[in-house]
Design an enzyme around this catalytic site. Structure first.
Site, PDB file in Angstrom:
ATOM      1  CD  GLU A 260     -36.473  15.160  36.013  1.00  0.00           C
ATOM      2  OE1 GLU A 260     -35.681  14.747  36.891  1.00  0.00           O
ATOM      3  OE2 GLU A 260     -37.504  14.546  35.683  1.00  0.00           O
ATOM      4  CG  HIS A 278     -43.218  13.811  37.595  1.00  0.00           C
ATOM      5  ND1 HIS A 278     -43.876  14.101  36.430  1.00  0.00           N
ATOM      6  CD2 HIS A 278     -43.230  12.457  37.691  1.00  0.00           C
ATOM      7  CE1 HIS A 278     -44.277  12.992  35.843  1.00  0.00           C
ATOM      8  NE2 HIS A 278     -43.904  11.975  36.596  1.00  0.00           N
TER       9      HIS A 278
END
Length: 299
Positions: A260, A278
């Site tokens: 990430e 997300h």
């Protein structure tokens, strides 16, 4: 009782908990660092943050961890079990929102919306620019990996656009359910080979980590599209980058990443990828509706 709210929530959610539990202390941890350092919680409601062993160690009176959403792979289950802490989740609570994002990514990639938009921003008005590589979902085969709440909603939605739908799940549905949903069961290898679009809807476990790696990507149809709105670790980022860079896949829609750190992840340098942080289950009304367990039928 000391209730800790952790993660990407909102002022409305915090006010709701304080109203519903007026005799208890409700604290909101808006950064993962503060959450991991906190001590004194009796109950934790966590949305997006990871809950490692140190959280259980720092909170000896902790009785329960409630995951605000589907899945609980972000919680150290072994640490919870060793301390007798209950872990619960809310499966299906944001299924509608996540399924919409998955389908939106499919359509945006197949129609090259972002490439066209970028060309218009640069001053080009050319509808033929990406025409040869533009497709609809009509008559395409969409492969669903994971036939739970979200996977079944995706199947229903893409069928409305004329797509054929196949699926693989570790636990096959009954024949009656398959008929009702219009789903054809295929073993995973066959699904990879036959699908024009593949959408992932399984939890991240030891068995599903890198479910899609180089071997699986090699099996996929040339020019196919991969959608992952589930968990980042399901896909090998490096292998996916190479498959996209080399043109094996025409595109990918990713609402989660294994790595990430977007400043370092090479997937972020490609123009045939849509990446979102997300947000699948995150809409204004979805967050409010999920506070009392109601289904998110509206955005």
């Amino acid at each position: 009782m000391n209730i800790v709210l952790a993660g990407n929530l909102s002022d409305d959610i915090a006010r709701y908990f304080r109203k519903e539990f007026p005799e208890d202390q409700v604290e909101w941890m808006d950064t993962e660092e503060k959450y991991h350092e906190y001590s004194g919680a009796d109950c934790i409601v966590v949305r997006t943050f990871k809950t490692p062993e140190r959280v259980f160690r720092n909170n000896p009176n902790l009785k329960a961890v409630l995951r605000w959403g589907a899945g609980y792979d972000s919680v150290d289950i072994r640490a919870a079990a060793s301390r007798g802490v209950i872990v619960a989740n809310a499966p299906g609570i944001n299924a509608y929102a996540v399924s919409e994002l998955a389908v939106a990514m499919m359509m945006a990639l197949k129609r090259n919306l972002f490439r066209y938009w970028e060309s218009v921003r640069q001053g080009q008005w050319d509808g033929k620019l990406f025409a040869a590589a533009t497709e609809t979902l009509n008559w395409k085969t969409v492969g669903i990996i994971g036939a739970g709440n979200i996977g079944r909603r995706v199947a229903k939605q893409v069928r409305s656009f004329g797509a054929n739908v196949c699926y693989w799940d570790a636990y096959r549905l009954s024949e009656a359910d398959e008929r009702e949903l219009g789903l054809t069961f295929l073993e995973l290898e066959e699904l990879l080979k036959q699908s024009d679009v593949i959408s992932l809807h399984v939890p991240l476990t030891g068995e599903t980590c890198h479910l899609i790696g180089q071997k699986e990507l090699d099996m996929m149809k040339p020019g196919s599209v991969l959608i992952n709105t589930a968990r980042g670790g399901l896909v090998d980022d490096e292998a996916l980058y190479e498959a996209l860079r080399q043109g094996k896949l025409s595109g990918a829609g990713l609402d989660c990443l294994e790595n990430e750190n977007v400043k370092e992840n090479k997937l972020c340098t490609l123009d045939n990828v849509i990446i979102t942080p997300h947000i699948g289950g995150t809409t204004g009304k979805a967050r409010l509706r999920s506070r009392d367990g109601s289904m998110c039928g509206y955005g």
